[in-house]
Design an enzyme around this catalytic site. Structure first.
Site, PDB file in Angstrom:
ATOM      1  N   CYS A 122       0.812  -1.219   0.000  1.00 12.95           N
ATOM      2  CA  CYS A 122       0.000   0.000   0.000  1.00 12.95           C
ATOM      3  C   CYS A 122       0.845   1.268   0.000  1.00 12.95           C
ATOM      4  CB  CYS A 122      -0.961  -0.012   1.182  1.00 12.95           C
ATOM      5  SG  CYS A 122      -2.145  -1.367   1.054  1.00 12.95           S
ATOM      6  N   ASN A 161     -10.017  -0.584  -0.935  1.00 12.25           N
ATOM      7  CA  ASN A 161      -8.561  -0.462  -0.893  1.00 12.25           C
ATOM      8  C   ASN A 161      -7.981  -1.038  -2.182  1.00 12.25           C
ATOM      9  OD1 ASN A 161      -5.839  -0.629  -0.414  1.00 12.25           O
ATOM     10  ND2 ASN A 161      -6.026  -1.559   1.618  1.00 12.25           N
ATOM     11  N   HIS A 200      -3.694   7.042   1.965  1.00 14.59           N
ATOM     12  CA  HIS A 200      -4.004   5.695   1.480  1.00 14.59           C
ATOM     13  C   HIS A 200      -5.389   5.314   2.001  1.00 14.59           C
ATOM     14  CE1 HIS A 200      -3.912   1.566   0.479  1.00 14.59           C
ATOM     15  NE2 HIS A 200      -3.825   1.156   1.733  1.00 14.59           N
TER      16      HIS A 200
END
Ligand code: COA
Length: 335
Positions: free
Chosen positions: A114, A285, A255
């Site tokens: 990520c 995500n 994020h």
């Protein structure tokens, strides 16, 4: 003459058409729209049915090139942040280079989950800042649906597929572009978030597949505790060391893993929620794509403007985390 500074000069993104909603998950798993929304902030995510991450990335890069008004042949370097490469080798960068016909570019993949986009942006900026390369495309691309176990309600609901690209070039005006970077890693976190199977340690066999080792594993609670502190700490640190307050930041670009982590980060920075880019509700995500996907959408909507000060922040598997401070250098109208 001072050192050149790298700045983003174009953005572009691509999300697949198929939408997987919380209502769809209610039919597949023991879960509810209410649980997913309140615990994560996610309402729906996109799923790529045919093709790999290189297909997502190629479309995102093509959109960025069109927005900049240049051809793929002008690219010097392609850096691909991904944990879902099409295959081990050749690199996704090479597959993309062929797809978009960027015949003058070389490139490579970078794995930092990520935080992949922030790591890749930092690496790409070096090529521009030291003057060896003029046009570096940094793309975050992940087909998370290829490594998610859709029988595991604790992870399946979290992830989606997307790609987003940013073009890096030198700026003559050093008040624009990337101003500061903090990147961190702590390998002790690997036990809580990983995909064990298919690598050199556990090559794919019937047994590894039977054990589900080809799927992403996450201890959500353990990761949450560290992520919520780590992302907030690093975001506050980059403000402090640049003598800035939250009031002087125009956008936090976090994020998108969990809305509660994003809120905690904004609170710690003293930022009003209206200054936080949030699209986790629509995409979930998307790992390396989340941050550039926000940049691209907000720029396209005319909300991301020249001169604005941004803090980009991430936390992910590794653990890896970081923060980048930048001043945005182009309006949509001028493209
Ligand atoms: N639907 C309904 N219930 C669910 C569920 C789902 N989809 N997933 C888990 N649950 C249950 C659990 O089984 C647990 O039940 P129990 O108390 O009976 O054991 C309960 O909900 C609470 O689970 P928990 O894991 O404590 O939930 P949480 O509030 O921590 O939220 C995450 C789970 C995954 C959303 C959260 O931990 C998270 O976002 N983690 C970090 C993700 C991250 O930042 N990753 C890094 C980047 S990839």
């Amino acid at each position: 003459m001072g050192k050149k500074r790298a700045t983003i000069t174009a953005v572009g993104h691509y999300v697949p058409d198929r939408v997987l909603t919380n209502a769809d998950f209610e039919k597949m798993l023991d879960t509810s729209d209410e649980w997913i929304r309140t615990r994560t902030g996610i309402r729906e995510r996109r799923i790529l049915d045919d093709g790999g991450s290189s297909d997502l990335a190629a479309k995102a890069i093509e959109a960025a090139l069109e927005n900049r008004g240049i051809s793929a042949e002008e690219l010097d370097v392609i850096i691909v942040a991904t944990v879902t490469p099409d295959m081990f080798f050749p690199s996704t960068a090479c597959l993309i280079q062929e797809k978009i016909k960027a015949k003058n570019a070389w490139g490579f993949d970078l794995s930092a989950a990520c935080s992949g986009y922030l790591y890749a942006l930092s690496v790409g900026a070096q090529f521009v800042e030291n003057g060896t390369h003029k046009k570096v495309i940094v793309v975050g691309a992940d087909k998370m649906s290829s490594i998610v176990d859709y029988k595991d309600r604790t992870t399946a609901i979290l992830f989606g597929d997307a790609a987003a690209a940013t073009l890096l070039e030198a700026t003559d005006d050093n008040s624009f572009g990337i101003q500061d970077t903090i990147l961190r890693a702590d390998g002790s976190g690997g036990v809580h978030l990983h995909m064990r199977g298919g690598g050199s340690l556990h090559p794919s066999t019937h047994e590894t597949v039977d054990e589900g080792m080809h799927y992403l594993y996450q201890d959500g609670k353990a990761v949450f505790k560290v992520a919520v502190v780590g992302m907030a700490d690093v975001s506050a640190e980059i403000l402090e060391r640049n003598n800035l307050t939250g009031a002087e930041v125009d956008w936090l670009v976090p994020h998108q893993a969990n809305l509660r982590i994003i809120d905690a980060c904004a609170n710690r920075m003293g930022l009003d929620k209206s200054k936080v880019m949030i699209n986790i509700d629509r995409y979930g995500n998307t790992t390396a794509a989340t941050i550039p996907l926000c940049l691209s959408e907000w720029w396209q909507a005319g909300k991301l403007r020249k001169g604005q000060r941004l803090v980009l922040s991430s936390f992910g598997a590794g653990y890896t985390w970081g923060s980048i401070l930048m001043r945005w250098s182009f309006d949509k109208a001028k493209q």
